[in-house]
Design an enzyme around this catalytic site. Structure first.
Site, PDB file in Angstrom:
ATOM      1  N   ILE A  65      -1.206  -2.342  -5.452  1.00  0.00           N
ATOM      2  CA  ILE A  65      -1.916  -2.689  -6.446  1.00  0.00           C
ATOM      3  C   ILE A  65      -1.908  -1.908  -7.563  1.00  0.00           C
ATOM      4  O   ILE A  65      -2.142  -2.318  -8.813  1.00  0.00           O
ATOM      5  CB  ILE A  65      -3.360  -3.064  -5.935  1.00  0.00           C
ATOM      6  N   LYS A 114     -11.723  -4.381  11.309  1.00  0.00           N
ATOM      7  CA  LYS A 114     -10.509  -3.943  11.827  1.00  0.00           C
ATOM      8  C   LYS A 114     -10.513  -4.514  13.233  1.00  0.00           C
ATOM      9  O   LYS A 114      -9.507  -5.043  13.649  1.00  0.00           O
ATOM     10  CB  LYS A 114     -10.580  -2.378  12.081  1.00  0.00           C
ATOM     11  N   GLY A 157       0.726  -1.176  -0.074  1.00  0.00           N
ATOM     12  CA  GLY A 157      -0.029  -0.131  -0.096  1.00  0.00           C
ATOM     13  C   GLY A 157       0.879   1.332  -0.038  1.00  0.00           C
ATOM     14  O   GLY A 157       0.492   2.332   0.468  1.00  0.00           O
ATOM     15  N   GLY A 195      -0.168   4.902  -1.097  1.00  0.00           N
ATOM     16  CA  GLY A 195      -1.574   5.680  -0.538  1.00  0.00           C
ATOM     17  C   GLY A 195      -1.002   6.851   0.288  1.00  0.00           C
ATOM     18  O   GLY A 195       0.117   7.000   0.383  1.00  0.00           O
ATOM     19  N   GLN A 196      -1.841   7.321   1.114  1.00  0.00           N
ATOM     20  CA  GLN A 196      -1.486   8.632   1.975  1.00  0.00           C
ATOM     21  C   GLN A 196      -0.677   8.521   2.957  1.00  0.00           C
ATOM     22  O   GLN A 196       0.437   9.041   2.992  1.00  0.00           O
ATOM     23  CB  GLN A 196      -2.874   9.265   2.626  1.00  0.00           C
ATOM     24  N   TYR A 215     -15.745  -1.507   7.489  1.00  0.00           N
ATOM     25  CA  TYR A 215     -14.655  -1.415   7.778  1.00  0.00           C
ATOM     26  C   TYR A 215     -14.019  -1.760   9.343  1.00  0.00           C
ATOM     27  O   TYR A 215     -13.060  -2.158   9.645  1.00  0.00           O
ATOM     28  CB  TYR A 215     -14.157   0.116   7.562  1.00  0.00           C
TER      29      TYR A 215
HETATM   30  C1  AKB Z   1     -11.465   6.653   8.176  1.00  0.00           C
HETATM   31  O1  AKB Z   1     -12.206   7.753   8.195  1.00  0.00           O
HETATM   32  O2  AKB Z   1     -12.087   5.706   7.419  1.00  0.00           O
HETATM   33  C2  AKB Z   1     -10.142   6.279   8.690  1.00  0.00           C
HETATM   34  C3  AKB Z   1     -10.113   6.068   9.909  1.00  0.00           C
HETATM   35  C4  AKB Z   1     -10.460   6.619  11.115  1.00  0.00           C
HETATM   36  O3  AKB Z   1      -9.632   4.858  10.100  1.00  0.00           O
HETATM   37  N1  AKB Z   1      -9.361   7.668   8.343  1.00  0.00           N
END
Ligand code: AKB
Length: 318
Positions: free
Chosen positions: A35, A144, A8, A11-12, A140
């Site tokens: 990728i 996590k 990655g 990315g940022q 997400y």
């Molecule tokens: C998001 O906003 O999805 C991310 C995070 C807080 O993990 N920056």
């Protein structure tokens, strides 16, 4: 001699971390992978194109370059994940499991970022403790939280030296983020410097934990360089730096650009932000490996407003 693979790297966070790792370990000892095609920010590094879902390709790269550490940063963030939950789950989980498996086989040290998104509506919002209720309601956040459990599992069962931080929203000026709920706090500086008004997708009083990129890099490298016996948490550490609302970041920018203005049009990302903490208790990270941040809102704002103008034309061409 460490040999480091960044997954990655375009990315940022990845592009800045790759360069910092190059300064620490030598550019020839850092392999960038992503990728997508390589971006100019990582042009000083050997680049391998990698879809982290492809375990065989990952293993080949690890063997070919005699890798000893992996920074696995590839993930689908909160807002983008809600648009295609199964895809986000699959990428976030399969990618991590592939990395943990190769770490187990090859005795690698792993860095994997978790997020404040592991917390949810029933989590205490203020000064959220290290150990508390976790009921994420985004794919997400669920990925996590599951990832944190897998990291601890691989450490306990197989002795994998995996280390992780629960990042707050990361704010940098060198590249644009994509797909996060906290990303308004990056876009806002671009609008301010272009003398354009900013329309925020969160309401003006929405507090979220945030961190300047240079502090995020410092936290990551401090954690990865700490002696193994100092790392008591093998799921993921709370880390904290700044908490502010959109109204407060607007006010900080207005101190330097008084004519800057913003309006507020909350969209689906408001519900995501409302499920996350306002502020984070990071005392466990401070005690275990000496974490402390350097930037507050005003210091970060001054640094961005000073350095971003030189890069604005590059962003326009991209
Ligand atoms: C998001 O906003 O999805 C991310 C995070 C807080 O993990 N920056």
């Amino acid at each position: 001699m460490e040999r480091i693979l960044v997954i990655g790297a375009c990315g940022q966070l990845g592009s800045e971390l790759t360069n910092e790792l190059g300064r620490l370990f030598g550019n020839s000892n850092v392999i960038a992978s992503d990728i997508s095609q390589p971006v100019s920010a990582i042009s000083d590094f050997t680049f391998e194109q990698l879809d982290v879902m492809n375990a065989d390709r990952l293993n080949d790269i690890v063997k070919t370059h005699s890798i000893t550490q992996i920074y696995h940063l590839a993930a689908i963030l909160s807002a983008k994940g809600e648009e295609n939950p199964k895809w986000a789950w699959n990428l976030n989980m399969t990618g991590l499991l592939n990395v943990l498996e190769t770490a187990k086989e090859n005795q690698l040290r792993i860095y994997w970022p978790s997020s404040i998104a592991v917390f949810g509506p029933s989590t205490p919002r203020a000064n959220t403790p290290q150990d508390t209720v976790m009921d994420p309601n985004t794919v997400y956040g669920i990925s996590k939280l599951a990832g944190e459990r897998w990291c601890e599992y691989y450490h306990e069962k197989y002795g994998v030296d995996v280390r992780s931080l629960r990042y707050p929203g990361l704010i940098g000026y060198k590249s644009l983020p994509g797909g996060g709920t906290t990303d308004y706090a990056v876009d806002i500086y671009h609008k301010a410097l272009r003398n354009e008004p900013f329309e925020c997708f969160l309401s003006e009083d929405t507090y979220l934990p945030m961190m300047y990129m240079s502090d995020a890099i410092k936290a990551t490298l401090d954690l990865m360089q700490a002696p193994a016996d100092h790392i008591k948490v093998r799921s993921s550490y709370n880390v904290s730096a700044i908490s502010f609302s959109p109204k407060e970041i607007v006010a900080a920018i207005q101190k330097e650009i008084p004519e800057f203005s913003a309006s507020y049009e909350p969209d689906f990302r408001q519900a995501i932000a409302d499920s996350w903490p306002d502020s984070i208790d990071d005392s466990v990270a401070r005690n275990d490996w000496g974490w402390s941040p350097n930037y507050d809102l005003d210091k970060m704002t001054s640094d961005i407003l000073e350095n971003l103008p030189a890069l604005l034309s590059e962003f326009e061409q991209a």
